[in-house]
Design a protein around this motif. Structure first.
Motif, PDB file in Angstrom:
ATOM      1  N   GLY A   9       0.810  -1.200   0.000  1.00 43.46           N
ATOM      2  CA  GLY A   9       0.000   0.000   0.000  1.00 43.46           C
ATOM      3  C   GLY A   9       0.848   1.257   0.000  1.00 43.46           C
ATOM      4  N   GLY A  10       0.176   2.377  -0.166  1.00 44.77           N
ATOM      5  CA  GLY A  10       0.875   3.650  -0.182  1.00 44.77           C
ATOM      6  C   GLY A  10      -0.031   4.762  -0.651  1.00 44.77           C
ATOM      7  N   LEU A  11       0.584   5.895  -0.940  1.00 45.17           N
ATOM      8  CA  LEU A  11      -0.120   7.080  -1.415  1.00 45.17           C
ATOM      9  C   LEU A  11       0.061   7.193  -2.917  1.00 45.17           C
ATOM     10  N   SER A  17      -1.622   3.410 -10.059  1.00 45.56           N
ATOM     11  CA  SER A  17      -1.705   1.972  -9.817  1.00 45.56           C
ATOM     12  C   SER A  17      -0.901   1.579  -8.590  1.00 45.56           C
ATOM     13  N   LEU A  18      -1.335   0.508  -7.951  1.00 42.44           N
ATOM     14  CA  LEU A  18      -0.610  -0.136  -6.868  1.00 42.44           C
ATOM     15  C   LEU A  18      -0.790  -1.640  -6.996  1.00 42.44           C
ATOM     16  N   ARG A  19       0.181  -2.382  -6.493  1.00 43.11           N
ATOM     17  CA  ARG A  19       0.092  -3.836  -6.440  1.00 43.11           C
ATOM     18  C   ARG A  19       0.272  -4.284  -4.999  1.00 43.11           C
ATOM     19  N   LEU A  20      -0.768  -4.851  -4.423  1.00 43.99           N
ATOM     20  CA  LEU A  20      -0.734  -5.340  -3.062  1.00 43.99           C
ATOM     21  C   LEU A  20      -0.346  -6.810  -3.033  1.00 43.99           C
ATOM     22  N   SER A  21       0.351  -7.201  -1.973  1.00 46.40           N
ATOM     23  CA  SER A  21       0.729  -8.589  -1.767  1.00 46.40           C
ATOM     24  C   SER A  21       0.259  -9.041  -0.396  1.00 46.40           C
ATOM     25  N   ASP A  35      -9.372 -14.106  -0.420  1.00 39.28           N
ATOM     26  CA  ASP A  35     -10.135 -12.888  -0.643  1.00 39.28           C
ATOM     27  C   ASP A  35      -9.318 -11.655  -0.287  1.00 39.28           C
ATOM     28  N   TRP A  36      -9.673 -10.540  -0.912  1.00 39.00           N
ATOM     29  CA  TRP A  36      -9.236  -9.222  -0.481  1.00 39.00           C
ATOM     30  C   TRP A  36     -10.455  -8.449   0.011  1.00 39.00           C
ATOM     31  N   TYR A  37     -10.330  -7.844   1.172  1.00 42.11           N
ATOM     32  CA  TYR A  37     -11.323  -6.949   1.737  1.00 42.11           C
ATOM     33  C   TYR A  37     -10.725  -5.558   1.869  1.00 42.11           C
ATOM     34  N   ARG A  38     -11.583  -4.566   2.041  1.00 45.13           N
ATOM     35  CA  ARG A  38     -11.106  -3.237   2.364  1.00 45.13           C
ATOM     36  C   ARG A  38     -12.061  -2.570   3.337  1.00 45.13           C
ATOM     37  N   GLY A 107      -3.288  -5.477   7.694  1.00 48.36           N
ATOM     38  CA  GLY A 107      -3.781  -4.633   6.623  1.00 48.36           C
ATOM     39  C   GLY A 107      -2.702  -3.723   6.073  1.00 48.36           C
ATOM     40  N   THR A 108      -2.958  -3.177   4.892  1.00 52.09           N
ATOM     41  CA  THR A 108      -2.054  -2.209   4.293  1.00 52.09           C
ATOM     42  C   THR A 108      -2.868  -1.018   3.796  1.00 52.09           C
ATOM     43  N   GLN A 109      -2.402   0.172   4.124  1.00 54.65           N
ATOM     44  CA  GLN A 109      -3.143   1.399   3.832  1.00 54.65           C
ATOM     45  C   GLN A 109      -2.953   1.815   2.387  1.00 54.65           C
ATOM     46  N   VAL A 110      -4.060   2.074   1.710  1.00 55.48           N
ATOM     47  CA  VAL A 110      -4.058   2.636   0.360  1.00 55.48           C
ATOM     48  C   VAL A 110      -4.754   3.984   0.418  1.00 55.48           C
ATOM     49  N   THR A 111      -4.050   5.023   0.004  1.00 53.80           N
ATOM     50  CA  THR A 111      -4.608   6.366  -0.019  1.00 53.80           C
ATOM     51  C   THR A 111      -4.499   6.921  -1.432  1.00 53.80           C
TER      52      THR A 111
END
Length: 114
Positions: A9-11, A17-21, A35-38, A107-111
């Motif tokens: 995650g990130g800003l 685009s972002l790629r989460l792992s 699953d991915w949740y947010r 969790g990882t923050q996506v902004t």
């Protein structure tokens, strides 16, 4: 004993685009849907994407066509490629296995800025 660790995650600006792992400490990927949740501030935790052991995928309508979930069972890792990001995508993102429903990562923050 199973742990899930989200990263990536990130800003990012809108349209980026972002790629989460998500890496698992146990060998659950060979037998479990992932699953991915947010969860956005003040909102409930919502399902974003699902991938079965066989690779069948499903997405929330809000991300369909923009996000892609994938998995590497040998590496015990699930990914979420996020393109054309919108401010509405801002949230903490979590991976989850319905096989181990009590187990959640940090969790990882996506902004996403407008």
């Amino acid at each position: 004993q199973v742990q899930l660790v989200e990263s990536g995650g990130g800003l990012v600006q809108a349209g980026g685009s972002l790629r989460l792992s998500c890496a698992a400490s146990g060998a659950i990927f060979s037998i479990s849907t992932m699953d991915w949740y947010r969860q956005a501030p003040g909102k409930q935790r919502d399902l974003v994407a699902t991938i079965t052991v066989g690779g069948s995928t499903n997405y929330a309508d809000s991300v369909k066509g923009r996000f892609t979930i994938s998995r590497d069972n040998a590496a015990n890792t699930v990914y979420l490629q996020m393109n054309s990001l919108k401010p509405e995508d801002t949230a903490v993102y979590y991976c989850h296995s319905p096989f181990l429903p009590r187990v959640w990562g940090q969790g990882t923050q996506v902004t996403v800025s407008s």
